[in-house]
Structures are given as C-alpha cells and as structure tokens.
Scaffold this active site. Structure first.
Site, PDB file in Angstrom:
ATOM      1  N   LYS A  17       7.945 -22.600  22.121  1.00 44.49           N
ATOM      2  CA  LYS A  17       8.790 -21.404  22.126  1.00 44.49           C
ATOM      3  C   LYS A  17       9.416 -21.296  23.514  1.00 44.49           C
ATOM      4  O   LYS A  17       8.868 -21.785  24.490  1.00 44.49           O
ATOM      5  CB  LYS A  17       7.946 -20.165  21.853  1.00 44.49           C
ATOM      6  CG  LYS A  17       7.208 -20.255  20.508  1.00 44.49           C
ATOM      7  CD  LYS A  17       7.527 -19.089  19.641  1.00 44.49           C
ATOM      8  CE  LYS A  17       6.819 -19.143  18.303  1.00 44.49           C
ATOM      9  NZ  LYS A  17       7.735 -19.290  17.170  1.00 44.49           N
ATOM     10  N   GLU A  42      12.216 -24.189  19.913  1.00 45.55           N
ATOM     11  CA  GLU A  42      12.774 -22.870  19.594  1.00 45.55           C
ATOM     12  C   GLU A  42      13.138 -22.153  20.887  1.00 45.55           C
ATOM     13  O   GLU A  42      12.457 -22.335  21.900  1.00 45.55           O
ATOM     14  CB  GLU A  42      11.735 -22.025  18.863  1.00 45.55           C
ATOM     15  CG  GLU A  42      11.306 -22.599  17.536  1.00 45.55           C
ATOM     16  CD  GLU A  42      10.395 -21.627  16.821  1.00 45.55           C
ATOM     17  OE1 GLU A  42      10.892 -20.844  16.004  1.00 45.55           O
ATOM     18  OE2 GLU A  42       9.182 -21.624  17.106  1.00 45.55           O
ATOM     19  N   HIS A  48       3.955 -27.805   9.856  1.00 46.43           N
ATOM     20  CA  HIS A  48       5.334 -28.309   9.804  1.00 46.43           C
ATOM     21  C   HIS A  48       5.475 -29.714  10.405  1.00 46.43           C
ATOM     22  O   HIS A  48       6.064 -30.605   9.797  1.00 46.43           O
ATOM     23  CB  HIS A  48       6.283 -27.382  10.569  1.00 46.43           C
ATOM     24  CG  HIS A  48       6.254 -25.950  10.104  1.00 46.43           C
ATOM     25  ND1 HIS A  48       6.091 -25.599   8.789  1.00 46.43           N
ATOM     26  CD2 HIS A  48       6.391 -24.782  10.780  1.00 46.43           C
ATOM     27  CE1 HIS A  48       6.121 -24.282   8.682  1.00 46.43           C
ATOM     28  NE2 HIS A  48       6.296 -23.761   9.879  1.00 46.43           N
ATOM     29  N   ARG A  85       0.806  -1.230   0.000  1.00 46.35           N
ATOM     30  CA  ARG A  85       0.000   0.000   0.000  1.00 46.35           C
ATOM     31  C   ARG A  85       0.832   1.270   0.000  1.00 46.35           C
ATOM     32  O   ARG A  85       0.430   2.264  -0.614  1.00 46.35           O
ATOM     33  CB  ARG A  85      -0.930  -0.003   1.206  1.00 46.35           C
ATOM     34  CG  ARG A  85      -2.274  -0.589   0.861  1.00 46.35           C
ATOM     35  CD  ARG A  85      -3.246  -0.371   1.941  1.00 46.35           C
ATOM     36  NE  ARG A  85      -2.656  -0.824   3.206  1.00 46.35           N
ATOM     37  CZ  ARG A  85      -3.368  -1.106   4.284  1.00 46.35           C
ATOM     38  NH1 ARG A  85      -4.664  -0.957   4.273  1.00 46.35           N
ATOM     39  NH2 ARG A  85      -2.806  -1.505   5.386  1.00 46.35           N
ATOM     40  N   ASP A 126       4.980 -24.704   2.818  1.00 50.48           N
ATOM     41  CA  ASP A 126       5.323 -25.104   4.175  1.00 50.48           C
ATOM     42  C   ASP A 126       6.836 -25.134   4.144  1.00 50.48           C
ATOM     43  O   ASP A 126       7.426 -26.056   3.562  1.00 50.48           O
ATOM     44  CB  ASP A 126       4.766 -26.489   4.504  1.00 50.48           C
ATOM     45  CG  ASP A 126       5.085 -26.865   5.934  1.00 50.48           C
ATOM     46  OD1 ASP A 126       6.240 -26.666   6.355  1.00 50.48           O
ATOM     47  OD2 ASP A 126       4.188 -27.351   6.643  1.00 50.48           O
ATOM     48  N   HIS A 127       7.485 -24.121   4.708  1.00 47.24           N
ATOM     49  CA  HIS A 127       8.917 -23.994   4.425  1.00 47.24           C
ATOM     50  C   HIS A 127       9.724 -25.167   4.980  1.00 47.24           C
ATOM     51  O   HIS A 127      10.837 -25.409   4.548  1.00 47.24           O
ATOM     52  CB  HIS A 127       9.461 -22.632   4.881  1.00 47.24           C
ATOM     53  CG  HIS A 127       9.725 -22.520   6.351  1.00 47.24           C
ATOM     54  ND1 HIS A 127       8.748 -22.226   7.250  1.00 47.24           N
ATOM     55  CD2 HIS A 127      10.854 -22.653   7.074  1.00 47.24           C
ATOM     56  CE1 HIS A 127       9.272 -22.181   8.469  1.00 47.24           C
ATOM     57  NE2 HIS A 127      10.559 -22.444   8.390  1.00 47.24           N
ATOM     58  N   LYS A 172      13.475 -27.650   3.552  1.00 46.19           N
ATOM     59  CA  LYS A 172      14.736 -27.802   4.297  1.00 46.19           C
ATOM     60  C   LYS A 172      15.510 -29.001   3.749  1.00 46.19           C
ATOM     61  O   LYS A 172      14.922 -30.026   3.383  1.00 46.19           O
ATOM     62  CB  LYS A 172      14.458 -27.989   5.793  1.00 46.19           C
ATOM     63  CG  LYS A 172      13.975 -26.699   6.461  1.00 46.19           C
ATOM     64  CD  LYS A 172      13.863 -26.878   7.956  1.00 46.19           C
ATOM     65  CE  LYS A 172      13.214 -25.674   8.614  1.00 46.19           C
ATOM     66  NZ  LYS A 172      14.135 -24.618   8.971  1.00 46.19           N
ATOM     67  N   LYS A 229       1.531 -20.111   4.758  1.00 47.39           N
ATOM     68  CA  LYS A 229       0.698 -20.592   5.847  1.00 47.39           C
ATOM     69  C   LYS A 229       0.449 -19.429   6.817  1.00 47.39           C
ATOM     70  O   LYS A 229       1.248 -18.490   6.803  1.00 47.39           O
ATOM     71  CB  LYS A 229       1.335 -21.788   6.554  1.00 47.39           C
ATOM     72  CG  LYS A 229       2.618 -21.437   7.334  1.00 47.39           C
ATOM     73  CD  LYS A 229       2.903 -22.434   8.394  1.00 47.39           C
ATOM     74  CE  LYS A 229       2.650 -21.918   9.767  1.00 47.39           C
ATOM     75  NZ  LYS A 229       3.671 -21.006  10.299  1.00 47.39           N
ATOM     76  N   ASP A 286       0.283 -22.911  14.455  1.00 47.32           N
ATOM     77  CA  ASP A 286       1.495 -22.317  13.879  1.00 47.32           C
ATOM     78  C   ASP A 286       2.508 -23.393  13.469  1.00 47.32           C
ATOM     79  O   ASP A 286       3.230 -23.223  12.496  1.00 47.32           O
ATOM     80  CB  ASP A 286       2.126 -21.376  14.930  1.00 47.32           C
ATOM     81  CG  ASP A 286       3.284 -20.555  14.381  1.00 47.32           C
ATOM     82  OD1 ASP A 286       3.096 -19.946  13.312  1.00 47.32           O
ATOM     83  OD2 ASP A 286       4.358 -20.524  15.006  1.00 47.32           O
TER      84      ASP A 286
HETATM   85  C1  BG6 Z   1       7.130 -20.444  11.154  1.00 47.20           C
HETATM   86  C2  BG6 Z   1       6.352 -20.102  12.396  1.00 47.20           C
HETATM   87  O1  BG6 Z   1       6.313 -21.099  10.230  1.00 47.20           O
HETATM   88  O2  BG6 Z   1       8.214 -21.289  11.501  1.00 47.20           O
HETATM   89  C3  BG6 Z   1       7.260 -19.451  13.431  1.00 47.20           C
HETATM   90  O3  BG6 Z   1       5.287 -19.232  12.059  1.00 47.20           O
HETATM   91  C4  BG6 Z   1       8.469 -20.306  13.695  1.00 47.20           C
HETATM   92  O4  BG6 Z   1       6.543 -19.211  14.635  1.00 47.20           O
HETATM   93  C5  BG6 Z   1       9.149 -20.701  12.392  1.00 47.20           C
HETATM   94  O5  BG6 Z   1       9.362 -19.556  14.508  1.00 47.20           O
HETATM   95  C6  BG6 Z   1      10.256 -21.705  12.639  1.00 47.20           C
HETATM   96  O6  BG6 Z   1      10.976 -21.909  11.458  1.00 47.20           O
HETATM   97  P1  BG6 Z   1      12.479 -22.399  11.464  1.00 47.20           P
HETATM   98  O7  BG6 Z   1      12.807 -22.591  10.016  1.00 47.20           O
HETATM   99  O8  BG6 Z   1      13.282 -21.334  12.135  1.00 47.20           O
HETATM  100  O9  BG6 Z   1      12.491 -23.678  12.250  1.00 47.20           O
END
Ligand code: BG6
Length: 491
Positions: free
Chosen positions: A340, A216, A240, A50, A177-178, A182, A148, A235
């Site tokens: 977390k 984490e 994941h 924007r 879904d990253h 990996k 996501k 999340d």
């Molecule tokens: C994201 C979550 O999809 O993945 C985050 O929204 C999380 O909360 C993150 O911290 C973790 O990703 P990675 O690659 O650091 O394990």
C-alpha cells in the site's frame, strides 16, 4: 458484442447488506448485469443485516450507492428504478437462533436457485450457515459465497471450512478471490492454452524469472480495524498473488472443468518450496509505510492512519522470492511484491526471458534488454512483448527495445465487466472454475503460515518505507542480489 450466457432466475440473499462491500461492489455489479439483460428481470436480491430497514429505505441506500460507484453515463434512470424494485430487505441478526429467521423463509421461493452471499466478518460464516440449515433454507440448488479472508492461518481456515462444509457441499461453496474474475487473469488461460507459441516458451530453458507486482497507491482507507489484524501477507499474498502465480505456473488442465483447473492450481501450491524460519530474513522483506507523498500529495504514515497505535507491527508491504519445485520451473525464481502507498496503482506479471547466449551486435549499438512478456491486470489491461528492434532511419544499425502491444480496451473497445459481475453470475450458474476450492485455500495457508510465524518471532518490526516509494530498499536488494531488477515504469 459477445453473446452473454443467461443465468437462471434466482433469489440472492446478501448478509452484511449495509456494509461497504455490498454498497461499493456487489450492488453496482448486480446493477450492470441487470442493465445488460443477464440478470433475469424477476430475480430478487434480499439485503440482510441487523439494522431495522424497510425495503424502501434499503432501496434508497442502493440508489445512493449506485450514484456514487457507477459512472454517470452507465446510470440509466429507468434501469436503476427497475433494478431497485428487485431489491428487498430483511432484518436479521446472524447470531440469533434460526427460529427468528421466519421472515426470510417466507420470502424465498422454493423453486429458484438460492445464492447466500456472506459479506460479513468470517467469524460469522459458521453461525450463518448453521442458522440457514436450522431454518430449513437450504435447497439442492442453493450456493453459499464466502469472501476472503478464509481464516487468518491454516487452523482457523480449517475451522471455517469445517463449519461451512457441515452445511454446504463443496460444489455449493464459492470462495471468492476477486482477482480470478479480472479480465486479464482469464485471458492468461487464453494466452497460454489457446496459442501455440507461448506454451513452448513457458519453461525454465527459456524463462529466467517471473515477477508479480500488485502495487496500490491507497493506504488502509478506514479499514484499519480489519487490516491491522491481517497485513499484506494475509490480505494479498496468501490469496490474490498466489492465485496469479498458480495461473502462470500450472500445467495445462485436461479440460476447462472447474475441478480440472483447480487440480492443476493445487499442484502448484503444493510445489511451492516452504520458506524456513532461518531463510525468512533473506527470502522475504516486510515493510510498513511512513509519512510521505503519493501522486504529489502528502499522506500520513500507517500508524497515524490507524489512529496513533504506535505499537503495530503489521506489514503493509511484502516482497519475497518464491520457488516452484517442478521440472518446468526449476531454477526460475518467482519474485512477488505487493504494498500500500506505493507510487502507482499497477498489477502486472512479468515473464523475463533468458539473455542472449551470444550477441553478434557490438555493445555500442545499444544495450540489450532481455525479452519480456508483461501481462497487465490494471490499469489498461493488456499484454506487451518487449523485443529488440532496429532503430528506424539511416545512419547505421542501432538497436532499441520495442513493445508488441495488445491493449484489450483498444483491441475490443469494450467496458470491462468488474470481477464481481462475472463472479456473481458464475455463482448463480453454479460454475466454480474461478473460485478457490477448500484444498487450495488450505495449501496456500500451509505455505504462508511459516513465513508469518518467522516474522512474528523476529524482534525487529517491519522496515519503514516512505509513502510514495517502492517499499523498503531491502526489497530492491532482494532481487538485485540475484543480478536482476524489478520492472518499473512510471507513466
Ligand atoms: C482486496 C484487499 O482483496 O483487494 C484490499 O482486501 C485491496 O486491501 C484490494 O485494496 C485490491 O483490489 P483491486 O481489484 O483494486 O486490485
């Protein structure tokens, strides 16, 4: 170095171009692909958001983002400049009608692959897609990328999928879904299906149980607004962790074709035993971090991180016992946990093999550890097979566990591409293997929803745990009740 597969010339449009994801992940990932010669030199990336920015102002933001998120030794000034010259900016209010989108229409090249990346809040996915269609921007070679979370439950996920599906065909839709991008996650396919030894052991006769931990050290890091509506289940677990579980539990696909791989993952999701409301108290644990210390530094609790909203019942930790109802996995529990503010950043999958049926070694020669295969996603991606061996030297036969270790970094000495680098290039190439299909997302919600509903109906809030611990003690009890323990290595 392995040959990099080229990608066609493309125009990428990133909605949410001034947001955290674009600056922290997408621009660095594109820069690396550009620097390494995979992104074609005349491909273009249009930032769309924007704010009223010029191309140059957007490039300045990109330079800052690269300086912040790419290590110094990877920042080659000429490459950074050349990359920034491939960046452009269009001011668009995604909610405004398509008639206001002419600047974008004029800018894009009809002949190129188009990648529309929606790095925005999911409630904008539908409106953006409709506007793209009404503005006449969608060609046969267009793809849309969705971040996501796809919804916050089955119903909202279906609504988003319907809205997007009314505009883009499923094969044009890339749900990120990253975790699937990996390196180790991809290596799982190699481990299982390119070696003859493991697949034969991949069964309930040999495997006692599986653990998946995604821990984490960070808290909510300024993302409280999003996170408080999401929580660890939505999340991390629904996407994941379930995706990791699928890759461990799936049957061999008939080929590497995207749909054949996704068919097998879908079967696993559908085989997950539903957890009924009355079982939630025994099969699941949810927690919320309180003040504590992580890596030696004091940190505040979740409610303080949120800015003092004392009423939040959002979980920042989940542990649960899942079951996959199939011949292969009967009686092999999958213990899943994520949180977390835990003591370490570690993501790993542990396959614990069954104990020896009988030992010829007297107990005083050393305690027996069952064999374990540990698949580490981070840090130090690699795999380790833990075996019992003889302690070296004279003085009798003593046993001790030893690891057969493959550290990918040591073995290959390469920098690992960030998941987004691979996923962005796969999108342009149109390879959907590492993306979630609509039915997968919906099957995952079908399993997660009853657990979320059961929690919402419980009068008690999530159990507090001190930041820097491994979650509430109930999470330890969850696995110890079954005579097992979480795999934890502090190091
Ligand atoms: C994201 C979550 O999809 O993945 C985050 O929204 C999380 O909360 C993150 O911290 C973790 O990703 P990675 O690659 O650091 O394990």
């Amino acid at each position: 170095m392995a040959k990099i597969i080229p990608v066609p010339v493309f125009d990428g449009v990133v909605f949410g171009a001034t947001g955290d994801l674009t600056l922290r992940k997408l621009l660095p990932a594109l820069y690396y692909r550009f620097r390494d010669g995979q992104m074609p030199p005349d491909a273009r990336i249009f930032g769309a958001a924007r704010s009223n920015l010029s191309d140059d102002a957007f490039r300045d933001r990109a330079r800052d983002a690269l300086a912040k998120h790419v290590p110094k030794d990877a920042l080659e000034p000429e490459q950074v400049e050349a990359f920034c010259q491939r960046l452009f900016y269009v001011a668009i209010d995604a909610a405004k009608p398509a008639s206001d989108w002419s600047a974008l229409r004029d800018a894009l090249d009809e002949a190129r692959v188009r990648m529309f990346y929606l790095a925005t809040s999911p409630d904008l996915y539908g409106p953006i897609c409709r506007n793209l269609k009404d503005a006449g921007l969608i060609t046969a070679e267009s793809r849309v990328v969705l971040e996501k979370p796809i919804g916050h439950d089955l119903e909202s996920a279906r609504a988003i999928n319907d809205d997007v599906g009314a505009v883009f065909a499923e094969k044009q839709t890339f749900r990120i879904d990253h975790y699937l991008g990996k390196e180790t996650v991809q290596n799982l396919m190699a481990l299982r299906f390119a070696n003859s030894i493991f697949e034969r052991l991949w069964t309930s006769d040999v495997i006692d149980h599986v653990q998946i931990t995604v821990a984490e050290t960070v808290g909510v890091e300024g993302r409280g607004g999003y996170y408080d509506h999401s929580g660890a289940m939505r999340d991390m677990v629904q996407n994941h962790i379930l995706q990791l579980l699928c890759l461990i539990a799936m049957e061999p696909p008939v080929s590497l074709d995207a749909d054949r791989v996704r068919d097998e993952k879908l079967k696993v999701l559908r085989a997950l035993r539903p957890i009924a409301a009355h079982e939630a108290a025994t099969l699941t644990v949810r927690g919320q971090y309180a003040a504590g210390a992580v890596e030696g530094k004091p940190v505040p609790g979740y409610l303080t991180d949120l800015g003092g909203d004392e009423t939040s019942r959002t979980e920042t930790f989940v542990a649960l016992k899942a079951e996959v109802r199939s011949w292969r996995w009967a009686n092999v529990p999958f213990y899943l946990r994520t949180g977390k503010r835990l003591p370490q950043k570690v993501s790993e999958i542990v396959l614990q093999f069954r104990a020896l049926p009988f030992s010829i070694f007297p107990a005083e020669l050393g305690g027996f550890e069952p064999n374990r295969l540990i698949i580490r996603l981070q840090p130090e991606e690699g795999m380790r097979l833990e075996m019992m061996t003889k302690e070296p030297g004279p003085g009798g036969l003593r046993l001790r566990p030893t690891g057969l270790d493959i550290s990918f970094e040591k073995a290959f000495g390469l920098r690992y591409a960030d998941a987004y680098e691979r996923l962005l290039m796969d999108t342009v190439r149109g390879n959907a293997t590492l993306f979630m299909r609509r039915d997968e997302v919906e099957a995952a919600w079908t399993w997660a929803d009853p657990i979320l509903d059961a929690w919402a109906a419980q009068p008690e809030p999530p159990r507090p745990y001190p930041a820097g611990s491994w979650g509430p003690t109930a999470a330890i009890a969850l696995i110890e009740r079954d005579g097992r323990t979480w795999h934890e290595e502090i190091g």
